[in-house]
Design an enzyme around this catalytic site. Structure first.
Site, short mmCIF file in Angstrom:
data_model
loop_
_atom_site.label_atom_id
_atom_site.label_comp_id
_atom_site.label_asym_id
_atom_site.label_seq_id
_atom_site.Cartn_x
_atom_site.Cartn_y
_atom_site.Cartn_z
N CYS A 123 7.81 -8.08 -6.89
CA CYS A 123 7.38 -6.99 -6.00
C CYS A 123 8.62 -6.57 -5.25
O CYS A 123 9.37 -7.42 -4.75
CB CYS A 123 6.30 -7.49 -5.02
SG CYS A 123 5.95 -6.30 -3.69
N CYS A 180 8.44 0.11 -8.09
CA CYS A 180 7.21 -0.56 -7.70
C CYS A 180 6.71 -1.32 -8.93
O CYS A 180 6.44 -0.72 -9.97
CB CYS A 180 6.20 0.52 -7.29
SG CYS A 180 4.53 -0.08 -7.12
N ASN A 181 6.61 -2.64 -8.79
CA ASN A 181 6.14 -3.44 -9.93
C ASN A 181 4.68 -3.16 -10.25
O ASN A 181 4.27 -3.19 -11.41
CB ASN A 181 6.28 -4.94 -9.61
CG ASN A 181 7.71 -5.39 -9.62
OD1 ASN A 181 8.22 -5.84 -10.64
ND2 ASN A 181 8.39 -5.26 -8.49
N HIS A 204 9.10 -5.41 -2.46
CA HIS A 204 9.18 -5.75 -1.03
C HIS A 204 9.80 -7.13 -0.81
O HIS A 204 10.26 -7.44 0.29
CB HIS A 204 7.78 -5.74 -0.40
CG HIS A 204 7.24 -4.38 -0.09
ND1 HIS A 204 6.76 -3.54 -1.07
CD2 HIS A 204 7.11 -3.71 1.09
CE1 HIS A 204 6.35 -2.41 -0.50
NE2 HIS A 204 6.55 -2.49 0.81
N ASP A 241 7.80 4.20 -4.26
CA ASP A 241 7.11 2.93 -4.03
C ASP A 241 6.03 3.20 -2.99
O ASP A 241 5.93 4.31 -2.45
CB ASP A 241 8.11 1.88 -3.51
CG ASP A 241 7.46 0.54 -3.25
OD1 ASP A 241 6.63 0.11 -4.07
OD2 ASP A 241 7.74 -0.08 -2.20
N SER A 242 5.26 2.14 -2.68
CA SER A 242 4.23 2.29 -1.64
C SER A 242 4.85 2.33 -0.24
O SER A 242 4.16 2.67 0.71
CB SER A 242 3.26 1.13 -1.72
OG SER A 242 3.97 -0.08 -1.53
N1 DGL Z 1 6.48 -2.78 -3.78
C1 DGL Z 1 5.44 -2.60 -4.72
C2 DGL Z 1 5.53 -3.56 -5.87
O1 DGL Z 1 6.64 -3.80 -6.30
C3 DGL Z 1 4.06 -2.34 -4.15
C4 DGL Z 1 3.57 -3.34 -3.17
C5 DGL Z 1 2.23 -2.95 -2.57
O2 DGL Z 1 2.14 -1.86 -2.01
O3 DGL Z 1 1.27 -3.73 -2.67
O4 DGL Z 1 4.57 -4.01 -6.41
#
Ligand code: DGL
Length: 268
Positions: free
Chosen positions: A183, A73-74, A185, A10-11
């Site tokens: 997401c 990561c979505n 997060h 993920d990010s």
């Molecule tokens: N957690 C990630 C997602 O599910 C990436 C969020 C991001 O870095 O903008 O999209």
């Protein structure tokens, strides 16, 4: 083959919400987690930039001999996965399809999705759900700012509450039956969101459905690791102490975190 690692990326800390679920479902696996904290947020990046980033990460996993990779990561699941998944000789899993299948065959009529800007723009959730069930109304809301709040450990602040209210209230006014946490997060913000929905059952976490799908497919592909106690390693591209601090909020296991540069790691 089967004791090779499973890559999960993920990010940043978001993907830990997926790793936790995977480790519950498949506790004997060895996981190699990568949080791209030097380049977070992914959700505000262009499609081209996301492709470059994801290829670099997948190439690194290839060099690590991963037997499967999970896009925790979505954003990359929505924007990159379909076009890239056949370019590697290991299976690559994303978050959208398993949740879309779950929703399409549920009795929901209206679904809200909160996500990054890139995921909302791709309309991946609407398209995938409506392909299976065109009757369901899907409302996708981009929520810029929430990822940064989680990454900087401001989860319990007034700023976090204010943004969550701004994004969730319009969906509740539309009388959605469920809200997808689109997401990885956002499960960190679950408590705040729950205070608005007044219903603990309202949120759908795609990690649940992805973990089941991964377990099913690894069995079918004969890739399960039954005979060792699972090992979990954590890598990030910057600021390991912050990652560990925030990550532990969600997943106790995340303690020892190493910083690496993927480009340099692959030169060796
Ligand atoms: N957690 C990630 C997602 O599910 C990436 C969020 C991001 O870095 O903008 O999209």
């Amino acid at each position: 083959m089967s004791n090779k690692p499973i890559g999960v990326f993920d990010s940043g800390v978001g993907g830990l919400t997926v790793l936790k679920r995977l480790a519950e479902e498949l506790p004997n696996e060895n996981y190699l987690y990568f949080g791209d904290t030097a380049r977070v947020p992914y959700g505000e990046k262009t499609r081209e930039h996301l492709f470059d980033i994801v290829r670099e990460i997948l190439d690194w996993y290839k060099s690590k001999d991963a037997k499967a990779v999970i896009m925790a990561c979505n954003t990359s699941s929505a924007v990159v996965l379909d076009e890239i998944k056949d370019d590697y000789n290991f299976p690559i899993f994303g978050l959208i399809q398993p949740t879309a299948e779950y929703v399409a065959y549920s009795n929901a009529a209206k679904i809200g999705v909160i996500s990054t800007t890139a995921t909302a723009k791709s309309q991946a959730y609407s398209k995938t759900i409506n392909k299976l069930n065109p009757e369901i109304e899907v409302f996708e809301t981009a929520c810029p700012g929430l990822v940064e709040i989680v990454e900087s450990n401001k989860i319990e602040t007034y700023e976090a509450k204010k943004l969550v209210i701004k994004y969730i209230m319009p969906l509740l006014e539309k009388k959605v039956d469920k809200i997808i946490l689109g997401c990885t997060h956002y499960p960190y913000l679950r408590e705040i969101i729950n205070t608005l929905t007044n219903d603990n059952e309202m949120l759908i976490d795609p990690a649940e459905h992805l973990a089941l799908k991964v377990a099913e497919d690894l069995i079918l592909l004969n890739l399960i690791n039954d005979d060792s106690e699972g090992k979990r390693e954590y890598y990030v591209s910057s600021n390991a102490p912050m990652f560990a601090e925030v990550g532990r909020h969600f997943y106790e296991d995340c303690k020892e975190v190493k910083e690496i540069s993927l480009a340099e790691a692959m030169k060796i």
